[in-house]
Design a protein around this motif. Structure first.
Motif, PDB file in Angstrom:
ATOM      1  N   ILE A  11       0.848  -1.204   0.000  1.00  0.00           N
ATOM      2  CA  ILE A  11       0.000   0.000   0.000  1.00  0.00           C
ATOM      3  C   ILE A  11       0.886   1.258   0.000  1.00  0.00           C
ATOM      4  CG2 ILE A  11      -1.732   1.303   1.344  1.00  0.00           C
ATOM      5  CD1 ILE A  11      -2.708  -1.639   2.169  1.00  0.00           C
ATOM      6  N   VAL A  13       3.937   1.629  -1.288  1.00  0.00           N
ATOM      7  CA  VAL A  13       4.489   1.838  -2.643  1.00  0.00           C
ATOM      8  C   VAL A  13       3.405   2.415  -3.559  1.00  0.00           C
ATOM      9  CG1 VAL A  13       5.387   0.665  -4.701  1.00  0.00           C
ATOM     10  CG2 VAL A  13       6.290   0.088  -2.445  1.00  0.00           C
ATOM     11  N   THR A  14       2.199   1.841  -3.451  1.00  0.00           N
ATOM     12  CA  THR A  14       1.094   2.300  -4.301  1.00  0.00           C
ATOM     13  C   THR A  14       0.812   3.783  -4.061  1.00  0.00           C
ATOM     14  OG1 THR A  14       0.165   0.104  -4.196  1.00  0.00           O
ATOM     15  CG2 THR A  14      -1.326   1.861  -4.905  1.00  0.00           C
ATOM     16  N   VAL A  17       3.591   6.003  -5.430  1.00  0.00           N
ATOM     17  CA  VAL A  17       3.536   6.159  -6.894  1.00  0.00           C
ATOM     18  C   VAL A  17       2.424   7.141  -7.272  1.00  0.00           C
ATOM     19  CG1 VAL A  17       3.012   4.963  -9.070  1.00  0.00           C
ATOM     20  CG2 VAL A  17       4.531   3.892  -7.403  1.00  0.00           C
TER      21      VAL A  17
ATOM     22  N   PHE B 528       1.796  -1.323 -11.406  1.00  0.00           N
ATOM     23  CA  PHE B 528       1.716  -1.962 -10.081  1.00  0.00           C
ATOM     24  C   PHE B 528       0.676  -1.226  -9.229  1.00  0.00           C
ATOM     25  CE2 PHE B 528       2.965  -1.918  -5.622  1.00  0.00           C
ATOM     26  CZ  PHE B 528       3.196  -3.256  -5.344  1.00  0.00           C
ATOM     27  N   ALA B 529       0.792   0.109  -9.169  1.00  0.00           N
ATOM     28  CA  ALA B 529      -0.135   0.909  -8.357  1.00  0.00           C
ATOM     29  C   ALA B 529      -1.563   0.742  -8.875  1.00  0.00           C
ATOM     30  CB  ALA B 529       0.281   2.372  -8.389  1.00  0.00           C
TER      31      ALA B 529
END
Lengths: 47, 681
Positions: A11, A13-14, A17, B528-529
């Protein structure tokens, strides 16, 4: 514990980004994740 | 001591290849003019660490006719690099020397590089280096950047020149222009020097530019009106004496000097017919009748190979690896680690399904770009632009628009940005609107997925037809817009055809690696996100409760809200609608979304299974309409940002994306409805 670490990492990293891209887009910077080999030269340097 | 060396030269003279060789960088090199629009920086790592190298856009002169010329000239004049390394195409030396003379006039420390000397040697052209040095009064180094020959000598010579310039010892320059012009130049310099010396200007060069009638210099240096008055009288006398306009007077004078230099230093050896083999090939390749059928045949063959047996083999191999090795291993680790059910679902059904469904197409995409790089590096793509220019001109469009469009086959962002080289604002807007119709690399996984699932016997032909559809719609839109809201004159476009060259393995490797790396980089970040977000949105409802059926999820609700818009196009189910919506993040996400929504994440389940699952929702006709919509509708958010920046107007940005999406809807509607009328399913 592993659930928290792995889940948090994914979560994190998401969110990183998404936030970094949104921020760059807001500032009018290039968010091209594609072919930036030539994209680098089209970056808005000095524009 | 840190030095800055600037690489300057005509388009397609090999500056970027030289830049890559000196710096060890892997910048995109193209065998057509205009690949470098902005300046690039690097360090001469391979030769001397504290030397900064600047690669400037390719220019024909230092006259401010185009954006590239303004960028390059401003950099040399304002930033004052320690040495200007002038890259000259040794096989085309006469035209290249025009810029060299202008650089000499500027009085900057200069090194001349006779690049592609191997090509000149192969043609048996003899260039007397010592004589050339004598006539030009600057060091001349023969080199071949693509073969890494003479590169070190270039940097070493530039270092010597930089050191000499620092000591203040500069050789007195030879006079280049006619005596009469030089006489008037002395007069102008007398007027400019008092101000110039006080302000630290390069008075001789400014005087020359003023005498030449350069408006940009007049504005930039705020020349007093009394000097302008005297200047006008000198200009009138010059025009009267030569019975010609100023531009021609100066150009003639420089070309006369070049002719004298060439006569003394270059001996050309041409075949009996006076044509090089490159010219002979061009007689066929750019032939009025054969050119377009030949171009289409070459492209068709490339698509057949890429999406035929070789492409299918790579898909099967990667598919098996992803589903068995990657998903299987990950699942075993997750089970051994005792992770919760939701986390296991997020990793396997979300991330693995999303990324895996897209990554399987990476080798196929790399293969396609290998062939396109081959066409580009040999010089054939420049011919394609030339052929299209001839065709577009007949339709009233500027051929210069086609260069950004060609870049659009790679990625829409640099393509949209390349449109800034167009001088006319209307042409620039038109090109920005049309460029996203070119099918970018990110859309390929969508076509590859649908073509494999619904047109397994004609994959290459179907994908080729989608590419052609994008080009045809761009041309028709161009005609429509040029005759309505973007009416204007067709801007002239002069394009130099580079000679055919044998591509280097390194060059092709860079093209392929950059494409593959771009996909993998994108997969590790934005896709990925997106996969994580899509998994959450399809697993939870608005009250943040996990749902059994994704149709009841947040994503399901969003999809159902917009699905009716797509019903007349044949794909009115919520999953397709959502995939098109999430595709705005990045076009590959269309495939990732379908992978997640169709439950591709089970171990051992391969992407080919996704194709089988899609057959429950689509027919071949619906699949084709979906692909047509994908190629034409508004581009991803990154390209949207680029459009906004280049248009510099929200109104025009929304006109562009509104037009693209509207056209996509109409075309997909026509394909589906007409197909049904003809009894297709």
């Amino acid at each position: 514990m592993i659930n928290w670490i792995a889940g948090g990492l994914i979560i994190g990293v998401t969110l990183y980004v998404i936030i970094s891209r949104a921020n760059r887009l807001r500032k009018g910077e290039n968010v091209c994740g594609c072919d930036c080999s030539s994209g680098d030269c089209y970056e808005n340097k000095g524009k | 001591m840190t030095y800055t060396f600037a690489l300057v030269g005509n388009p397609n003279s090999g500056k970027t290849t030289m830049f890559n060789e000196i710096t060890g960088a892997a910048q995109h090199v193209g065998n057509w003019p205009g690949v470098t629009v902005e300046k690039k920086e690097g360090k001469a790592r391979k030769i001397k660490e504290d030397v900064k190298i600047i690669d400037l856009p390719g220019i024909y002169s230092l006259s401010p006719y185009s954006l590239e010329e303004i960028i390059a000239r401003d950099y040399i004049v304002d930033e004052k690099p320690d040495v200007v390394i002038n890259i000259v195409d040794a096989s085309n030396i006469e035209r290249n020397l025009y810029l060299t003379l202008q650089l000499k006039e500027l009085g900057v420390p200069l090194v001349l590089v006779l690049n592609m000397i191997d090509v000149a040697d192969a043609r048996k052209d003899r260039i007397d280096i010592n004589e050339l040095e004598k006539y030009l009064g600057i060091p001349v180094i023969p080199a071949s950047a693509s073969k890494n020959s003479g590169v070190r000598e270039v940097v070493e010579k530039a270092l010597v020149v930089a050191e000499t310039a620092k000591t203040g010892f500069v050789k007195k320059d030879h006079k280049v222009l006619d005596d009469i012009i030089e006489g008037y130049l002395d007069e102008v310099e007398k007027l400019i020097s008092p101000i110039g010396n006080a302000k630290g200007w390069n008075s001789r060069w400014i005087s020359l530019k003023l005498l030449e009638g350069d408006e940009k210099v007049k504005e930039k240096y705020h020349i007093p009106t009394n000097i302008i008055k005297d200047l006008k009288s000198f200009q009138e006398k010059l025009e009267k004496h030569y019975e010609n306009d100023l531009e021609t007077v100066f150009a003639d004078s420089r070309y006369k000097y070049i002719s004298r230099v060439i006569e003394k230093t270059v001996k050309k050896q041409l075949g009996n017919s006076g044509l090089t083999w490159s010219d002979k090939v061009d007689r066929i390749v750019t032939n009025r009748i054969l050119a377009i059928p030949l171009f289409l045949s070459i492209m068709y063959a490339i698509f057949q190979i890429t999406f035929g047996a070789i492409g299918s083999f790579t898909i099967d191999w990667v598919d098996g690896f992803m589903s068995d090795a990657v998903a299987g291993t990950l699942l075993r680790w997750l089970e051994a680690g005792g992770v919760a059910e939701w986390l296991r679902a997020l990793v396997i059904d979300g991330i693995v399904a999303g990324l895996g469904s897209m990554l399987v197409f990476v080798p196929q995409i790399m293969l396609l770009f290998f062939f396109l790089a081959l066409l580009e590096d040999t010089g054939y793509m420049a011919r394609a632009a030339f052929i299209m220019d001839r065709f577009l001109r007949k339709l009233g469009l500027s051929g210069k628009s086609f260069i950004p469009m060609l870049l659009g086959f790679g990625c829409g962002v640099p393509a949209v940005m390349a449109s800034r080289t167009l001088e006319s604002e209307k042409d620039r807007r038109l090109t920005i609107i049309l460029t996203p119709f070119m099918s970018c690399g990110a859309k390929l996984p969508v076509y590859a997925l649908f073509a494999a699932a619904f047109f397994s016997n004609n994959q290459g032909a179907i994908i080729f037809s989608i590419y052609v559809l994008g080009i045809v719609i761009a041309i028709l839109s161009g005609i429509l817009l040029k005759n309505s809201i973007l009416k204007g004159e067709v801007a002239p476009f002069v394009m130099e055809l580079p000679p055919y060259r044998i591509p280097t393995l390194k060059g092709l490797g860079i093209h392929m690696a950059e494409r593959g790396m771009a996909f993998i980089k994108k997969a590790g970040t934005i896709i990925f996100a997106a996969a994580v977000m899509i998994w959450f949105l399809q697993s939870f409802d608005f009250s943040v409760q996990m749902v059994e059926d994704p149709a009841d999820s947040i994503l399901g609700a969003m999809g159902k809200a917009i699905a009716p818009i797509f019903a007349p196009l044949g794909f009115g189910d919520w999953k397709s609608a959502v995939a098109l919506l999430t595709g705005l993040i990045a076009k590959e996400v269309v495939v990732a979304t379908l992978g997640i929504l169709y439950g591709l994440g089970e171990v051992g389940e391969e992407v080919t299974q996704l194709g089988v699952a899609l057959q429950t929702a689509f027919t071949p006709l619906k699949a084709y309409a979906f692909m047509a919509f994908t190629v034409l509708y508004m581009p991803c958010i990154a390209a949207f940002g680029a459009i906004k920046r280049e248009m510099n107007s929200w109104k025009w940005t929304f006109i562009a994306v509104g037009y693209q999406t509207g056209i996509a809807w109409i075309v997909a509607f026509l394909i589906y409805q007409i197909g049904r009328l003809f009894g297709l399913s």
